[in-house]
Design a protein around this motif. Structure first.
Motif, mmCIF file in Angstrom:
data_model
loop_
_atom_site.group_PDB
_atom_site.id
_atom_site.type_symbol
_atom_site.label_atom_id
_atom_site.label_comp_id
_atom_site.label_asym_id
_atom_site.label_seq_id
_atom_site.Cartn_x
_atom_site.Cartn_y
_atom_site.Cartn_z
ATOM 1 N N THR A 155 2.729 1.619 -3.466
ATOM 2 C CA THR A 155 1.923 2.143 -4.577
ATOM 3 C C THR A 155 1.719 3.645 -4.436
ATOM 4 O O THR A 155 1.631 4.353 -5.443
ATOM 5 C CB THR A 155 0.567 1.427 -4.665
ATOM 6 N N GLN A 156 1.663 4.131 -3.201
ATOM 7 C CA GLN A 156 1.562 5.574 -3.001
ATOM 8 C C GLN A 156 2.836 6.287 -3.444
ATOM 9 O O GLN A 156 2.787 7.429 -3.914
ATOM 10 C CB GLN A 156 1.257 5.870 -1.528
ATOM 11 N N LEU A 169 1.247 -7.817 -5.005
ATOM 12 C CA LEU A 169 0.271 -6.899 -4.418
ATOM 13 C C LEU A 169 0.340 -5.524 -5.068
ATOM 14 O O LEU A 169 -0.698 -4.877 -5.279
ATOM 15 C CB LEU A 169 0.501 -6.787 -2.910
ATOM 16 N N VAL A 170 1.540 -5.059 -5.399
ATOM 17 C CA VAL A 170 1.676 -3.771 -6.073
ATOM 18 C C VAL A 170 0.976 -3.808 -7.428
ATOM 19 O O VAL A 170 0.219 -2.886 -7.789
ATOM 20 C CB VAL A 170 3.170 -3.399 -6.240
ATOM 21 N N ARG A 183 0.834 -1.204 0.000
ATOM 22 C CA ARG A 183 0.000 0.000 0.000
ATOM 23 C C ARG A 183 0.871 1.258 0.000
ATOM 24 O O ARG A 183 0.639 2.196 -0.769
ATOM 25 C CB ARG A 183 -0.926 -0.012 1.221
ATOM 26 N N HIS A 240 -1.424 -5.753 -8.397
ATOM 27 C CA HIS A 240 -2.880 -5.833 -8.188
ATOM 28 C C HIS A 240 -3.446 -4.468 -7.835
ATOM 29 O O HIS A 240 -4.485 -4.062 -8.386
ATOM 30 C CB HIS A 240 -3.182 -6.839 -7.093
ATOM 31 N N ARG A 241 -2.799 -3.742 -6.948
ATOM 32 C CA ARG A 241 -3.306 -2.436 -6.520
ATOM 33 C C ARG A 241 -3.277 -1.421 -7.665
ATOM 34 O O ARG A 241 -4.141 -0.543 -7.750
ATOM 35 C CB ARG A 241 -2.509 -1.914 -5.335
ATOM 36 N N LEU A 242 -2.280 -1.552 -8.553
ATOM 37 C CA LEU A 242 -2.165 -0.602 -9.660
ATOM 38 C C LEU A 242 -2.909 -1.064 -10.909
ATOM 39 O O LEU A 242 -2.990 -0.318 -11.886
ATOM 40 C CB LEU A 242 -0.689 -0.387 -10.011
#
Length: 241
Positions: free
Chosen positions: A110-111, A147-148, A107, A150-152
């Motif tokens: 990605t920020q 996870l990165v 999280r 997926h989030r992006l």
């Protein structure tokens, strides 16, 4: 009562750094949040190291290391400074079986990743040798990159890069020796690596120290025909203030 409420009643949310109660899952308590050195201000455009001062004019800035070392990637960012809680989280994820830490880490990453990707970017992790994977049971860089991506909302290819030989032991090894030892240590996958040709790449790892490992990964991606490489890490080791 909903299942989530029952689970929360039995296992209340706790800080991922100190286990004190928190309001939400996979987060930091107030004191740990204040003590964690997030990289949110002016930073080196190549490695993400925090820099002094304000960049009001939008100029591209580089740290001392990146002004003296040739980086094969175009841009880079990190979420945390590798000390204190940031260092504890990296080591917990890498050596302590704290795979749960990948959720808040991704999280924050990605920020920090703004400007490093477009819709066609391919996300890949820095690989580990099969012997390391067998001993540790997971590749922490792959946990983060999964996870990165997926989030992006980006394509993820976990085996685009491979490490044909084990990583050399680097205890008290100088920077030049580290770069030499890792030269060509990472290669494009013999079959899957072709997917990098013509693509913009985002290479993900847990921590950047000298940058030798990321350089080996970026070089391998470029040899496979990648159009451009950016790098993203959870933490960046910096010199003492």
């Amino acid at each position: 009562m909903k299942l989530q409420s029952v689970i929360r009643a039995i296992y209340p949310a706790s800080c991922v750094a100190c286990d004190q109660p928190t309001a939400a899952e996979n987060g930091l308590c107030g004191p740990c949040w204040r003590d964690t050195r997030f990289i949110t201000g002016t930073a080196c455009d190549l490695c993400g190291a925090p820099l002094m001062g304000d960049d009001a004019g939008g100029a591209v800035l580089h740290c001392d290391d990146c002004m003296t070392l040739a980086r094969p990637w175009a841009r880079g960012r990190a979420a945390l400074v590798y000390d204190g809680i940031g260092r504890r989280m990296v080591l917990g994820l890498k050596h302590g079986d704290r795979t749960d830490l990948a959720v808040p880490a991704a999280r924050w990453m990605t920020q920090a990743a703004s400007g490093l990707f477009d819709d066609d970017t391919l996300v890949v992790p820095v690989p580990v040798h099969w012997s390391r994977l067998l001993a540790r049971r997971y590749n922490q860089a792959n946990l983060l990159s999964t996870l990165v991506a997926h989030r992006l909302g980006l394509e993820h290819l976990p085996d685009a890069l491979v490490r044909p030989r084990p990583a050399p032991k680097m205890v008290q090894t100088g920077r030049s020796a580290r770069f030499a030892a890792l030269d060509r240590a990472i290669q494009p996958h013999p079959r899957r690596g072709v997917a990098m040709a013509g693509r913009r790449m985002l290479i993900v790892d847990d921590v950047m120290t000298t940058g030798a490992t990321l350089a080996a990964a970026a070089d391998a991606a470029l040899r496979a025909g990648a159009q451009q490489v950016h790098v993203l890490t959870l933490a960046r080791a910096v010199k003492d203030d």
